[in-house]
Scaffold this active site. Structure first.
Site, PDB file in Angstrom:
ATOM      1  N   HIS A  74       0.919   0.515 -13.050  1.00 36.89           N
ATOM      2  CA  HIS A  74       1.652  -0.704 -13.403  1.00 36.89           C
ATOM      3  C   HIS A  74       3.147  -0.387 -13.400  1.00 36.89           C
ATOM      4  O   HIS A  74       3.557   0.654 -13.907  1.00 36.89           O
ATOM      5  CB  HIS A  74       1.204  -1.192 -14.787  1.00 36.89           C
ATOM      6  N   ASP A  76      -9.463  -0.982 -18.926  1.00 34.49           N
ATOM      7  CA  ASP A  76     -10.445  -1.445 -19.912  1.00 34.49           C
ATOM      8  C   ASP A  76     -10.585  -2.959 -19.792  1.00 34.49           C
ATOM      9  O   ASP A  76     -10.138  -3.541 -18.796  1.00 34.49           O
ATOM     10  CB  ASP A  76     -10.069  -0.968 -21.332  1.00 34.49           C
ATOM     11  N   GLY A  90       0.787  -1.235   0.000  1.00 33.19           N
ATOM     12  CA  GLY A  90       0.000   0.000   0.000  1.00 33.19           C
ATOM     13  C   GLY A  90       0.815   1.279   0.000  1.00 33.19           C
ATOM     14  O   GLY A  90       0.316   2.319   0.429  1.00 33.19           O
TER      15      GLY A  90
HETATM   16  C1  GAR Z   1       3.388  -1.455  -7.342  1.00 32.04           C
HETATM   17  O1  GAR Z   1       4.684  -1.540  -7.846  1.00 32.04           O
HETATM   18  C2  GAR Z   1       2.380  -1.471  -8.462  1.00 32.04           C
HETATM   19  O2  GAR Z   1       2.810  -0.808  -9.620  1.00 32.04           O
HETATM   20  C3  GAR Z   1       2.238  -2.953  -8.704  1.00 32.04           C
HETATM   21  O3  GAR Z   1       2.225  -3.514  -7.416  1.00 32.04           O
HETATM   22  C4  GAR Z   1       3.035  -2.712  -6.560  1.00 32.04           C
HETATM   23  C5  GAR Z   1       2.247  -2.408  -5.306  1.00 32.04           C
HETATM   24  O4  GAR Z   1       3.006  -1.657  -4.409  1.00 32.04           O
HETATM   25  N1  GAR Z   1       1.073  -3.246  -9.450  1.00 32.04           N
HETATM   26  C6  GAR Z   1       1.029  -4.213 -10.357  1.00 32.04           C
HETATM   27  O5  GAR Z   1       1.976  -4.945 -10.570  1.00 32.04           O
HETATM   28  C7  GAR Z   1      -0.289  -4.339 -11.104  1.00 32.04           C
HETATM   29  N2  GAR Z   1      -0.138  -5.172 -12.254  1.00 32.04           N
HETATM   30  P1  GAR Z   1       2.311  -0.950  -3.176  1.00 32.04           P
HETATM   31  O6  GAR Z   1       1.378  -1.977  -2.540  1.00 32.04           O
HETATM   32  O7  GAR Z   1       3.429  -0.587  -2.269  1.00 32.04           O
HETATM   33  O8  GAR Z   1       1.544   0.251  -3.674  1.00 32.04           O
END
Ligand code: GAR
Length: 219
Positions: A137, A174, A35
């Site tokens: 992403h 999308d 998070g």
């Molecule tokens: C982030 O790096 C985000 O870009 C990725 O998960 C991580 C969550 O970090 N999302 C994906 O890979 C979606 N395909 P966080 O929980 O510290 O925000």
């Protein structure tokens, strides 16, 4: 803390109930893990604001996500909506998506932000929140996106491919996986000494700025 569904937080930290001000936009943030992107949004809302946006609620698809703690510490209502493990993959996705949509409608949510949300959404939520739902992403899409490309998997694939540059992308959601219209990207160099962890760390810094900027633009 007051009723977060119908008001706006003031710069002092106090929460002001709506007095017929329909301009306040309610944001639902979807999370699965640490998070840190959610935290960036919470901090931005408190410091310079998210336009007229207020993070009205957080939904996690994982029961132990640290993001839930962050929401709790910020006084934001947080809900856990778990995928039904008894259903086959497509049905499980759809059922989870429909329950998130129901929660969003119940809370009168204007915008949805997938901030480190690792389930793939499908069904009506895509159309109902078209141009009002974004995802972050950790790569420069369209490179290294799609099914199975999340978190550390992405950074490992970038290193394996010998890329010299990576970064993050914020895009509208999308019907495809990571295929929606790109709102913005931020790049970082890939260093020869990088591991998936060091690359992820460098990209995370950019993600935190990117997600805040993208939410402001969307709103
Ligand atoms: C982030 O790096 C985000 O870009 C990725 O998960 C991580 C969550 O970090 N999302 C994906 O890979 C979606 N395909 P966080 O929980 O510290 O925000």
């Amino acid at each position: 803390m007051g009723n977060r569904q119908g008001g706006k937080r003031l710069k002092t930290g106090a929460f002001c109930l709506n007095t017929g001000n329909e301009k306040v936009k309610h944001i639902l943030t979807l999370v699965s893990g640490n998070g840190s992107n959610l935290q960036a949004l919470i901090d931005a809302e408190r410091q310079d604001g998210l336009g007229n946006g207020v993070i009205a609620a957080v939904v996690s698809d994982k029961p132990n996500a640290f993001a839930l703690e962050r929401a709790k510490n910020a006084g934001i209502p947080a809900f856990t909506i778990l995928p039904d493990k008894n259903l086959p993959k497509q049905a499980r996705r759809l059922e989870l998506s429909n329950r998130i949509l129901a929660k969003a409608l119940e809370l009168r949510i204007d915008f949805i932000v997938c901030a480190g949300f690792l389930s793939i959404l499908s069904g009506d939520i895509i159309a109902v929140y078209a141009s009002r739902m974004i995802n972050i992403h950790p790569s420069l899409l369209p490179k290294f996106g799609g099914q199975g490309m999340y978190g550390e998997n992405v950074h490992r694939a970038v290193l394996d491919a010998g890329e010299r540059e990576s970064g993050c992308t914020v895009h509208f959601v999308d019907v495809g996986a990571d295929t929606g219209q790109i709102i913005l990207q931020r790049a970082v160099p890939v260093l020869s000494s990088d591991t998936p962890e060091t690359l992820a760390e460098r990209i995370h810094v950019q993600e935190h700025a990117a997600i805040v900027e993208a939410v402001r633009r969307m709103i």
